[in-house]
Structure formats: C-alpha cells, structure tokens
Design an enzyme around this catalytic site. Sequence first.
Site: not given
Ligand code: PXP
Length: 237
Positions: A6, A8-9, A17, A42, A44, A48-49, A69, A99-100, A150, A190-191, A212-213
Amino acid sequence: MKLGINVDHIATLRQARGGVEPDPVAAAILADQSGADSIVCHLREDRRHIQDRDLELIRKVIHSRLNMEMAATQEMIEKALLIQPEICTIVPEKREERTTESGLDVLAHSAKLKDAIETLNSSGIEVSLFIDPDLAVIKESARIGAQAVELHTGSYAETKDEASREIALDDLAGAAIAAEKMGLFVAAGHGLNYHNTMDVTTIAEIKELNIGHSVISRAAFVGLTKAVEDMRYLIDR
Ligand code: PXP
C-alpha cells in the site's frame, strides 16, 4: 502467499508539504520491481493522500495487479470503471478517522454493496470486501457475490499480550477457513508489521497480505543513512 504493498503512506508524506515529493507513483514502481504482487492505493473521498493523478499513473506504470481501495460511492465506482484496476477493495470510510478503523458493515449495507459488486464485475473488475473476522459478515459477503474478502487484522495487531494475541489469531484462522469454504479468496491486512506478520502466514487459507505503514516506515530507516551520506557529499563537494 501474495504481498500487496500500500503506497498511500508515501502520498501522505507528500501531502504534508503540499509539494511533489515523495511521489507514490515512484514508490509503486519500486515496490512492483521489488516483488510486490499488487499495488494497493486508497482513493479517499477527501483526497487526503492518493490523488486522482496518482491512481491514473500507477495504473499505467505497474506490471503487477492494481488493487484500488475505495468506499462504495457513486463517484468511486465511476472512477474505478475508468481506471480499470484488477480488483477493488471496498472499505468503510469516515472523514474523521485517521485510517480505516473497522471492517465494512456488510449486513447493514448489503443491497448497496451487491449493486456495487455487480457494476464492477460487469466491467471485469473483481471485488473484495474489507471485513472483520465475523462469520455472519463472511456469509453475507459470499451471498452478495464478492469474489474475495480482506480480513481486518487491526484487532490482532493491537493486542497487548500473548493470550489475547492467540485468541485474535484463532479468530482470523476460523474466519479464513470459513471464507475459503464459501469460495472466497482470502486476503488480510491492517497493522501488520515486522513482528506480527509471520504468525499470520501460518494460516494457510489466507492467500494475500496487504501491508503499508510498517514497510514505508522501515524504508525511511533503511534508506536514511544513504540519504544523509548523499547530502553530505553534495555539501562537501
Ligand atoms: N488493507 C486495507 C483495506 C487498508 O485500509 C489498509 C490501510 O490503508 C491496509 C490494508 C494497510 O494497513 P497498514 O498501512 O496498517 O499496513
């Protein structure tokens, strides 16, 4: 097991910036070339990103699958039909969330989600629903025609002790087994990070992880020494 990255980050950092770097399109190319099976972004409602331009360019430059997403809104469905990702992951979206935060309430919105799935499928786009590991929600996801789910790993990732972690992992395993039996492709995310991901890979029914993160955070550190050395060199020259 497949890995979706992912990006997005990276876009979040750019938006902080309001400039042009770092570019999530460049991140998508690097992730694509480094072994990611798909690129997740994603779009949105509040942009925002990830921006529309990011998604359009990423669609053009990656060789792996694009997982868009999105919330199941008319605007996003139209966007997906234009962009043609291989798969759309439908997520709930709240403006105030960071976040979601939770899975989709498929039971409450099944008619709307069924319509979205049919529209996207009719254009050749698969649909995954981002859900909590809950049997009733999995059953409804299969009933309304989703190709994939998912599983939200947030509760698992947030556990603070070994006992609750085992329980959360069992919940994920039970949900994955049930979803696979119902003919759904099972992803999770996620996480997930460098400490908690390996245990999730022991669940054979989970076929894809979307992360992602933690990957982007680690990238900043594994690349920081070189980045400082490059600036040092420029200044010293
Ligand atoms: N899957 C979905 C559906 C998400 O919304 C996210 C967060 O954007 C992720 C996976 C990835 O989560 P993370 O950034 O915590 O790894």
